[in-house]
Write a protein that holds these residues in place. Structure first.
Motif, mmCIF file in Angstrom:
data_model
loop_
_atom_site.group_PDB
_atom_site.id
_atom_site.type_symbol
_atom_site.label_atom_id
_atom_site.label_comp_id
_atom_site.label_asym_id
_atom_site.label_seq_id
_atom_site.Cartn_x
_atom_site.Cartn_y
_atom_site.Cartn_z
ATOM 1 N N THR A 5 -1.462 7.011 -12.610
ATOM 2 C CA THR A 5 -2.650 7.670 -12.069
ATOM 3 C C THR A 5 -3.398 8.494 -13.104
ATOM 4 N N ASP A 6 -2.867 8.613 -14.298
ATOM 5 C CA ASP A 6 -3.477 9.406 -15.369
ATOM 6 C C ASP A 6 -3.703 10.849 -14.942
ATOM 7 N N GLY A 7 -2.824 11.381 -14.109
ATOM 8 C CA GLY A 7 -2.903 12.774 -13.701
ATOM 9 C C GLY A 7 -3.871 13.061 -12.572
ATOM 10 N N GLU A 8 -4.526 12.049 -12.023
ATOM 11 C CA GLU A 8 -5.451 12.267 -10.914
ATOM 12 C C GLU A 8 -4.671 12.476 -9.618
ATOM 13 N N PRO A 9 -5.113 13.423 -8.791
ATOM 14 C CA PRO A 9 -4.411 13.628 -7.519
ATOM 15 C C PRO A 9 -4.718 12.483 -6.541
ATOM 16 N N VAL A 10 -3.811 12.286 -5.603
ATOM 17 C CA VAL A 10 -3.985 11.245 -4.584
ATOM 18 C C VAL A 10 -4.995 11.737 -3.551
ATOM 19 N N ASN A 11 -5.927 10.893 -3.196
ATOM 20 C CA ASN A 11 -6.935 11.213 -2.191
ATOM 21 C C ASN A 11 -6.331 10.924 -0.812
ATOM 22 N N HIS A 12 -5.711 11.934 -0.210
ATOM 23 C CA HIS A 12 -4.983 11.741 1.035
ATOM 24 C C HIS A 12 -5.858 11.322 2.218
ATOM 25 N N PRO A 13 -7.057 11.870 2.387
ATOM 26 C CA PRO A 13 -7.893 11.382 3.493
ATOM 27 C C PRO A 13 -8.221 9.890 3.357
ATOM 28 N N LYS A 14 -8.527 9.455 2.159
ATOM 29 C CA LYS A 14 -8.816 8.042 1.919
ATOM 30 C C LYS A 14 -7.598 7.183 2.242
ATOM 31 N N GLY A 23 0.822 -1.211 0.000
ATOM 32 C CA GLY A 23 0.000 0.000 0.000
ATOM 33 C C GLY A 23 0.853 1.256 0.000
ATOM 34 N N LEU A 24 1.899 1.257 0.813
ATOM 35 C CA LEU A 24 2.801 2.414 0.841
ATOM 36 C C LEU A 24 3.533 2.579 -0.490
ATOM 37 N N ILE A 25 3.919 1.465 -1.102
ATOM 38 C CA ILE A 25 4.570 1.540 -2.411
ATOM 39 C C ILE A 25 3.609 2.115 -3.452
ATOM 40 N N LEU A 26 2.353 1.671 -3.422
ATOM 41 C CA LEU A 26 1.366 2.188 -4.373
ATOM 42 C C LEU A 26 1.137 3.682 -4.197
ATOM 43 N N VAL A 27 1.084 4.137 -2.951
ATOM 44 C CA VAL A 27 0.915 5.575 -2.716
ATOM 45 C C VAL A 27 2.134 6.340 -3.228
ATOM 46 N N GLY A 28 3.315 5.797 -2.996
ATOM 47 C CA GLY A 28 4.527 6.441 -3.507
ATOM 48 C C GLY A 28 4.525 6.531 -5.020
ATOM 49 N N LEU A 29 4.102 5.460 -5.676
ATOM 50 C CA LEU A 29 4.012 5.481 -7.132
ATOM 51 C C LEU A 29 2.968 6.496 -7.598
ATOM 52 N N ALA A 30 1.844 6.564 -6.889
ATOM 53 C CA ALA A 30 0.795 7.518 -7.264
ATOM 54 C C ALA A 30 1.272 8.955 -7.067
ATOM 55 N N GLU A 31 1.998 9.200 -5.979
ATOM 56 C CA GLU A 31 2.537 10.550 -5.748
ATOM 57 C C GLU A 31 3.546 10.923 -6.828
ATOM 58 N N LEU A 71 -13.927 -2.214 1.375
ATOM 59 C CA LEU A 71 -15.072 -1.340 1.106
ATOM 60 C C LEU A 71 -14.638 0.117 0.952
ATOM 61 N N VAL A 72 -13.724 0.569 1.785
ATOM 62 C CA VAL A 72 -13.221 1.942 1.665
ATOM 63 C C VAL A 72 -12.526 2.122 0.320
ATOM 64 N N ALA A 73 -11.717 1.142 -0.068
ATOM 65 C CA ALA A 73 -10.986 1.228 -1.335
ATOM 66 C C ALA A 73 -11.923 1.324 -2.527
ATOM 67 N N VAL A 74 -13.004 0.558 -2.486
ATOM 68 C CA VAL A 74 -13.889 0.482 -3.648
ATOM 69 C C VAL A 74 -14.949 1.582 -3.650
ATOM 70 N N LEU A 75 -15.518 1.867 -2.494
ATOM 71 C CA LEU A 75 -16.661 2.777 -2.449
ATOM 72 C C LEU A 75 -16.323 4.245 -2.240
#
Length: 133
Positions: free
Chosen positions: A60-69, A47-55, A127-131
């Motif tokens: 991510t196709d230019g979408e910002p990371v949803n930090h609260p999620k 999960g941490l690696i995925l967030v690092g890649l997204a940052e 559920l948090v990840a999907v919804l």
């Protein structure tokens, strides 16, 4: 999606499957299955690696990371890992060859509530990840 990100996503999903699969495998007498331990650990790392890649903007196709999620998912993942580690430690402690009298807790009795809670929180994380959009 880059190959690296795709492989990390696969490992992340396998970690989730290990947690819930370990729980399903032992649901009649809940106890910690080794797959649950490694699944909980891998969920945090991948999960941490995925967030690092997204940052870094990879996949991510230019979408910002949803930090609260991400924050909620990290807290829940840490809780799952903590519950599984504590349940495993209690399970090991009560498996020691010690004379235990009648009515004393068994390894399953001390681990079952924690394993159930960990499985429920793992499902909540899915559920948090999907919804959560």
């Amino acid at each position: 999606m880059s190959i690296v990100q795709g492989l990390v996503v696969v490992l992340h999903l396998l970690g989730m499957a290990a947690i819930l699969g370990g729980w399903f495998a032992t649901r009649t007498s809940p106890r910690v299955h080794p797959a649950m331990l490694w699944g909980a650990r891998s969920q945090i790392v991948t999960g941490l690696i995925l967030v690092g890649l997204a940052e870094a903007g990879i996949g991510t196709d230019g979408e910002p990371v949803n930090h609260p999620k991400i924050g909620v998912k990290l807290v829940v993942a840490l809780a799952v890992a903590a519950l599984v580690e504590i349940a495993n430690a209690r399970q090991k402690r009560f498996n020691l060859p010690v004379a235990i009298g009648p009515g004393a807790p068994t390894p399953i009795m001390v681990a079952a509530p924690l394993v159930q809670a960990a499985a429920g929180l793992a499902l909540l994380n899915v559920l948090v990840a999907v919804l959560w959009t």
